[in-house]
Design a protein around this motif. Structure first.
Motif, PDB file in Angstrom:
ATOM      1  N   ALA A   1     123.492  30.871 145.182  1.00  0.00           N
ATOM      2  CA  ALA A   1     123.121  32.006 144.185  1.00  0.00           C
ATOM      3  C   ALA A   1     124.335  32.004 143.155  1.00  0.00           C
ATOM      4  O   ALA A   1     123.596  32.484 141.817  1.00  0.00           O
ATOM      5  CB  ALA A   1     123.219  33.370 144.671  1.00  0.00           C
ATOM      6  N   SER A   2     125.194  31.008 142.962  1.00  0.00           N
ATOM      7  CA  SER A   2     126.178  31.277 141.820  1.00  0.00           C
ATOM      8  C   SER A   2     125.521  30.351 141.006  1.00  0.00           C
ATOM      9  O   SER A   2     125.939  30.283 139.633  1.00  0.00           O
ATOM     10  CB  SER A   2     127.156  31.006 142.168  1.00  0.00           C
ATOM     11  OG  SER A   2     127.856  29.648 142.901  1.00  0.00           O
ATOM     12  N   LYS A   3     125.191  28.949 141.200  1.00  0.00           N
ATOM     13  CA  LYS A   3     123.985  28.334 140.811  1.00  0.00           C
ATOM     14  C   LYS A   3     122.626  28.099 139.992  1.00  0.00           C
ATOM     15  O   LYS A   3     122.159  27.590 139.043  1.00  0.00           O
ATOM     16  CB  LYS A   3     124.593  26.890 141.390  1.00  0.00           C
ATOM     17  CG  LYS A   3     125.656  26.388 141.246  1.00  0.00           C
ATOM     18  CD  LYS A   3     125.998  25.211 142.224  1.00  0.00           C
ATOM     19  CE  LYS A   3     127.343  24.763 142.396  1.00  0.00           C
ATOM     20  NZ  LYS A   3     128.345  25.214 143.824  1.00  0.00           N
ATOM     21  N   VAL A   4     121.891  28.987 141.326  1.00  0.00           N
ATOM     22  CA  VAL A   4     120.858  29.245 141.310  1.00  0.00           C
ATOM     23  C   VAL A   4     120.215  30.544 141.173  1.00  0.00           C
ATOM     24  O   VAL A   4     121.293  31.372 141.233  1.00  0.00           O
ATOM     25  CB  VAL A   4     119.847  28.579 141.881  1.00  0.00           C
ATOM     26  CG1 VAL A   4     117.954  29.090 142.234  1.00  0.00           C
ATOM     27  CG2 VAL A   4     120.300  27.464 142.311  1.00  0.00           C
ATOM     28  N   VAL A   5     119.964  30.787 139.780  1.00  0.00           N
ATOM     29  CA  VAL A   5     119.362  32.467 139.624  1.00  0.00           C
ATOM     30  C   VAL A   5     117.949  32.576 139.654  1.00  0.00           C
ATOM     31  O   VAL A   5     117.448  33.425 140.689  1.00  0.00           O
ATOM     32  CB  VAL A   5     118.954  32.768 138.083  1.00  0.00           C
ATOM     33  CG1 VAL A   5     118.808  33.959 137.677  1.00  0.00           C
ATOM     34  CG2 VAL A   5     120.716  32.421 137.841  1.00  0.00           C
ATOM     35  N   ALA A   6     116.797  31.896 139.634  1.00  0.00           N
ATOM     36  CA  ALA A   6     115.051  31.340 139.948  1.00  0.00           C
ATOM     37  C   ALA A   6     114.877  30.597 140.832  1.00  0.00           C
ATOM     38  O   ALA A   6     115.790  29.968 140.577  1.00  0.00           O
ATOM     39  CB  ALA A   6     113.946  31.323 138.652  1.00  0.00           C
ATOM     40  N   TYR A   7     114.214  30.975 141.936  1.00  0.00           N
ATOM     41  CA  TYR A   7     113.541  30.104 142.895  1.00  0.00           C
ATOM     42  C   TYR A   7     112.246  30.134 143.703  1.00  0.00           C
ATOM     43  O   TYR A   7     112.314  31.859 143.376  1.00  0.00           O
ATOM     44  CB  TYR A   7     114.891  30.292 144.179  1.00  0.00           C
ATOM     45  CG  TYR A   7     113.887  29.169 145.380  1.00  0.00           C
ATOM     46  CD1 TYR A   7     114.933  27.785 145.739  1.00  0.00           C
ATOM     47  CD2 TYR A   7     113.369  29.941 146.430  1.00  0.00           C
ATOM     48  CE1 TYR A   7     114.034  27.281 146.773  1.00  0.00           C
ATOM     49  CE2 TYR A   7     112.888  29.335 147.481  1.00  0.00           C
ATOM     50  CZ  TYR A   7     113.311  28.203 148.031  1.00  0.00           C
ATOM     51  OH  TYR A   7     112.695  27.097 148.759  1.00  0.00           O
ATOM     52  N   CYS A   8     111.521  30.013 143.525  1.00  0.00           N
ATOM     53  CA  CYS A   8     110.316  29.756 144.508  1.00  0.00           C
ATOM     54  C   CYS A   8     109.759  28.019 144.752  1.00  0.00           C
ATOM     55  O   CYS A   8     110.176  27.007 144.396  1.00  0.00           O
ATOM     56  CB  CYS A   8     108.761  29.268 143.085  1.00  0.00           C
ATOM     57  SG  CYS A   8     107.925  29.440 143.598  1.00  0.00           S
ATOM     58  N   GLY A   9     109.976  28.592 146.156  1.00  0.00           N
ATOM     59  CA  GLY A   9     109.779  27.973 147.537  1.00  0.00           C
ATOM     60  C   GLY A   9     108.506  27.477 148.159  1.00  0.00           C
ATOM     61  O   GLY A   9     108.556  28.767 148.627  1.00  0.00           O
ATOM     62  N   VAL A  10     108.641  26.799 149.038  1.00  0.00           N
ATOM     63  CA  VAL A  10     107.112  26.769 150.091  1.00  0.00           C
ATOM     64  C   VAL A  10     108.171  25.557 151.010  1.00  0.00           C
ATOM     65  O   VAL A  10     108.498  24.078 150.292  1.00  0.00           O
ATOM     66  CB  VAL A  10     105.534  26.272 149.984  1.00  0.00           C
ATOM     67  CG1 VAL A  10     104.908  27.396 148.890  1.00  0.00           C
ATOM     68  CG2 VAL A  10     105.466  24.573 149.067  1.00  0.00           C
TER      69      VAL A  10
END
Length: 178
Positions: free
Chosen positions: A120-129
């Motif tokens: 979460a310190s590097k990635v703010v938005a995520y969409c995964g399957v």
């Protein structure tokens, strides 16, 4: 159609913006399949990335409770953020995609599930399957992510799900280990 994940619905006939135009889900899924067959993983994932605002789109393999990047596409053509080539599954956003059969995080700062997630310190938005299904056929995850808050439409999420389903047989045929 209703979905078990809160706040996610997939209305029929939704279109996905791709390269300045739009396609319905069946057309988009077919295009992804053709690109995968003709141009390989890089072409298909690059095309998929063009349909969303997220900077990165990646396929990860799960092995020994870790995620290992199979391919990462960056809109800018640069390397992905450090320490994201191999990540502990339980310290990643992808764990939620596996547990809930898909996950969307538009802004990590507003999601209490992510308080202890190191990514979460590097990635703010995520969409995964998930790629594959169940414990036996689970290969890994297919995801979009960014260092800035980003949203996806129902149609963009549906395309990601369809692409995740198509990637499993491709990766198995290409000899990627499970």
């Amino acid at each position: 159609m209703a979905d078990t994940r809160a706040g996610i619905r997939r209305p029929g006939g939704a279109t996905v913006p791709v390269h300045g135009g739009t396609m319905n889900l069946a057309e988009s899924t077919h295009e992804f399949e053709l690109l995968l067959a003709r141009g390989g993983l890089a072409a298909a994932i690059g095309w998929l990335n063009a349909s969303v605002p997220h900077r990165y789109t990646a396929a990860y393999r799960i092995a020994a409770a870790q995620l290992h990047s199979v391919y990462v596409h960056d809109k800018r053509g640069e390397l992905p953020p450090g320490n994201l080539s191999t990540v502990d599954l339980d310290r990643s956003f992808c764990q939620f995609a596996v547990q809930a059969n898909g996950a969307i995080v538009a802004d990590a700062a507003s999601d209490p599930r992510l308080a202890d997630i190191s990514a979460a310190s590097k990635v703010v938005a995520y969409c995964g399957v998930p790629i594959g299904a169940g414990d036996v056929d689970l290969f890994g995850t297919l995801c979009h992510f960014d260092s800035q808050a980003r949203a996806v439409t129902d149609a963009q999420f549906a395309l990601l799900e369809a692409a995740g389903q198509q990637l499993y047989p491709y990766l198995m045929a290409a000899g990627f280990p499970r």
